[in-house]
Structures are given as C-alpha cells and as structure tokens.
Write a protein that holds these residues in place. Structure first.
Motif, PDB file in Angstrom:
ATOM      1  N   GLY A  11       0.843  -1.380  -0.131  1.00 39.53           N
ATOM      2  CA  GLY A  11       0.002  -0.091  -0.110  1.00 39.53           C
ATOM      3  C   GLY A  11       0.825   1.237  -0.110  1.00 39.53           C
ATOM      4  O   GLY A  11       0.280   2.310   0.112  1.00 39.53           O
ATOM      5  N   GLU A  60       7.487 -15.814  -6.383  1.00 38.43           N
ATOM      6  CA  GLU A  60       7.880 -14.291  -6.166  1.00 38.43           C
ATOM      7  C   GLU A  60       9.325 -14.178  -6.437  1.00 38.43           C
ATOM      8  O   GLU A  60       9.748 -13.444  -7.417  1.00 38.43           O
ATOM      9  CB  GLU A  60       7.593 -13.845  -4.649  1.00 38.43           C
ATOM     10  CG  GLU A  60       8.084 -12.532  -4.427  1.00 38.43           C
ATOM     11  CD  GLU A  60       7.369 -11.945  -3.229  1.00 38.43           C
ATOM     12  OE1 GLU A  60       7.901 -12.436  -2.149  1.00 38.43           O
ATOM     13  OE2 GLU A  60       6.731 -10.821  -3.222  1.00 38.43           O
ATOM     14  N   THR A  75       7.927  -4.382  -6.858  1.00 31.60           N
ATOM     15  CA  THR A  75       8.083  -5.870  -6.033  1.00 31.60           C
ATOM     16  C   THR A  75       6.920  -5.545  -4.979  1.00 31.60           C
ATOM     17  O   THR A  75       6.353  -4.580  -4.697  1.00 31.60           O
ATOM     18  CB  THR A  75       9.288  -5.571  -5.361  1.00 31.60           C
ATOM     19  OG1 THR A  75       9.460  -4.615  -4.426  1.00 31.60           O
ATOM     20  CG2 THR A  75      10.445  -5.738  -6.232  1.00 31.60           C
ATOM     21  N   LEU A 117      -2.050 -11.105   3.505  1.00 36.39           N
ATOM     22  CA  LEU A 117      -1.057 -10.965   4.962  1.00 36.39           C
ATOM     23  C   LEU A 117      -1.632  -9.484   5.729  1.00 36.39           C
ATOM     24  O   LEU A 117      -1.366  -9.391   6.628  1.00 36.39           O
ATOM     25  CB  LEU A 117       0.356 -10.718   4.603  1.00 36.39           C
ATOM     26  CG  LEU A 117       1.138 -12.117   4.080  1.00 36.39           C
ATOM     27  CD1 LEU A 117       2.272 -12.065   4.008  1.00 36.39           C
ATOM     28  CD2 LEU A 117       0.584 -13.076   5.198  1.00 36.39           C
ATOM     29  N   ARG A 133       9.676  -5.171   9.179  1.00 39.89           N
ATOM     30  CA  ARG A 133      10.188  -4.893   7.908  1.00 39.89           C
ATOM     31  C   ARG A 133      10.957  -3.798   7.774  1.00 39.89           C
ATOM     32  O   ARG A 133      11.619  -3.652   6.791  1.00 39.89           O
ATOM     33  CB  ARG A 133       9.124  -5.031   6.841  1.00 39.89           C
ATOM     34  CG  ARG A 133       8.448  -6.572   6.751  1.00 39.89           C
ATOM     35  CD  ARG A 133       7.209  -6.982   5.580  1.00 39.89           C
ATOM     36  NE  ARG A 133       6.763  -7.969   5.464  1.00 39.89           N
ATOM     37  CZ  ARG A 133       6.041  -8.341   4.596  1.00 39.89           C
ATOM     38  NH1 ARG A 133       5.459  -7.461   3.875  1.00 39.89           N
ATOM     39  NH2 ARG A 133       5.641  -9.663   4.375  1.00 39.89           N
TER      40      ARG A 133
HETATM   41  C1  S3P Z   1       2.853  -9.034   0.278  1.00 37.94           C
HETATM   42  C2  S3P Z   1       2.672  -7.959  -0.287  1.00 37.94           C
HETATM   43  C3  S3P Z   1       1.602  -7.823  -1.848  1.00 37.94           C
HETATM   44  C4  S3P Z   1       1.654  -9.202  -2.339  1.00 37.94           C
HETATM   45  C5  S3P Z   1       1.237 -10.317  -1.356  1.00 37.94           C
HETATM   46  C6  S3P Z   1       2.132 -10.479  -0.150  1.00 37.94           C
HETATM   47  C7  S3P Z   1       3.621  -9.185   1.521  1.00 37.94           C
HETATM   48  O1  S3P Z   1       2.297  -6.930  -2.608  1.00 37.94           O
HETATM   49  O2  S3P Z   1       2.908  -9.499  -2.820  1.00 37.94           O
HETATM   50  O3  S3P Z   1       0.080 -10.015  -1.072  1.00 37.94           O
HETATM   51  O4  S3P Z   1       4.134  -9.929   2.059  1.00 37.94           O
HETATM   52  O5  S3P Z   1       3.889  -7.702   1.917  1.00 37.94           O
HETATM   53  P1  S3P Z   1       1.862  -5.401  -2.365  1.00 37.94           P
HETATM   54  O6  S3P Z   1       2.985  -4.699  -1.531  1.00 37.94           O
HETATM   55  O7  S3P Z   1       1.991  -4.764  -3.869  1.00 37.94           O
HETATM   56  O8  S3P Z   1       0.760  -5.079  -1.875  1.00 37.94           O
END
Ligand code: S3P
Length: 165
Positions: A11, A60, A75, A117, A133
């Motif tokens: 986000g 991924e 990413t 998540l 993170r």
């Molecule tokens: C994730 C972020 C998502 C997507 C998945 C897992 C995460 O992408 O890769 O739902 O672990 O933070 P965005 O950062 O584009 O929402």
C-alpha cells in the motif's frame, strides 16, 4: 540502464509510482505481483489460499528474476523476506524504498481483500509486520523516499532527480 527496484510495505504506492515513473520516461515497467498472476493465471489471494505463503514466495523469487528485462520494477511488500531476493536486487540494479507511515498505510488499505497478509491479521500483527520489515527496507535501499502527504507526481519527480533519470 540498470533496473530500478521499488520496494516498500503493502500500500505504499509502488505500482502507481512505478508505472508513472516508467511512462514519464518512456521506460519499460514490470510489477512482480502482476507477473506472478499472469504466469499462474490466478490471483494472489487464490495462491495464498490453495498453496500457502511459502509457495507464493517461490513464485515471487522466480518472478523477480524474470522481471529484470524491465527498466522499472515494482515488487511485492514481502520481497525482502528472502535474502536471496535482496542480493539479486543489489547485484542487478538500484533499490528505491518508498517509505510510508503505518497510519497512512492503514488508511489506504483498510481491510483490502486483495492482500492476504494484511486482511487476515489483527491490528497488533499488522503493526508487528510493519515494524519487523521497516529496518530491512531501510538497510537494503540505495535511496529512501518519504511518501506521506506527497502527490504521485512529486514522488516521481524526486526519484528522477535522485537517480539522475
Ligand atoms: C505481500 C505484499 C503484496 C503481495 C502479497 C504479499 C507482502 O504486494 O505480494 O500479498 O508480503 O507484503 P503489495 O506490496 O504490492 O501489496
């Protein structure tokens, strides 16, 4: 040119900013989440539900390696969960971290059903995930851009200036 990897929490605007940046410079653009969905022909929530997070992380890492034909790469927020992904980005390009406060992320995502998540966690878990993170994003970034209270255009402009694009 070396690829530019946009990283940051869910986000924070990686996709919007990445595609705007690429468009404004007539560069090529790939979003690793989009690539995973295209490769598999299903959505990210479906992958989490049917195969689980570990399988998603394998897709991924593969998508990240595939993405480097593009100039600008957005990413997924969890790309930094695997040190092999961080190494790959460091070895192959420049890493830009879009830093957004937890309160702005929360306001943007609410209970977004497209992010397993986020949606499945309660507030404490969301805060923990964010706090876990944040230092990793900071450590691996070549550039940190603050996004709170700034327009997409302003952020794109700052990236161009910082990276001499
Ligand atoms: C994730 C972020 C998502 C997507 C998945 C897992 C995460 O992408 O890769 O739902 O672990 O933070 P965005 O950062 O584009 O929402």
């Amino acid at each position: 040119m070396q690829p530019i990897f946009l990283i940051g929490f869910m986000g924070c605007g990686k996709s919007t900013i990445g595609s705007e940046l690429a468009d404004s410079l007539s560069l090529t653009y790939i979003d690793t989440d989009q690539l995973i969905e295209n490769n598999l022909g299903c959505t990210i929530p479906q992958i989490f539900e049917t195969e689980g997070e570990e399988a998603f992380r394998n897709y991924e890492s593969r998508a990240l390696k595939q993405s480097i034909t593009a100039n600008i790469i957005s990413t997924g927020g969890g790309i930094i969960k695997r040190s092999e992904n961080i190494k790959f980005m460091k070895d192959n390009g420049k890493i830009v971290y879009l830093q957004t406060s937890f309160s702005n992320i929360s306001a943007r995502l609410k209970n977004d059903p497209s992010r397993p998540l986020w949606e499945s966690n309660d507030l404490d878990d969301k805060i923990n995930l964010y706090e876990q993170r944040l230092p990793i994003y900071e450590q691996c970034a070549n550039y940190i851009i603050k996004t709170d209270h700034r327009s997409v255009d302003e952020i794109v402009q700052e990236i161009k200036v910082l990276l001499n694009l």
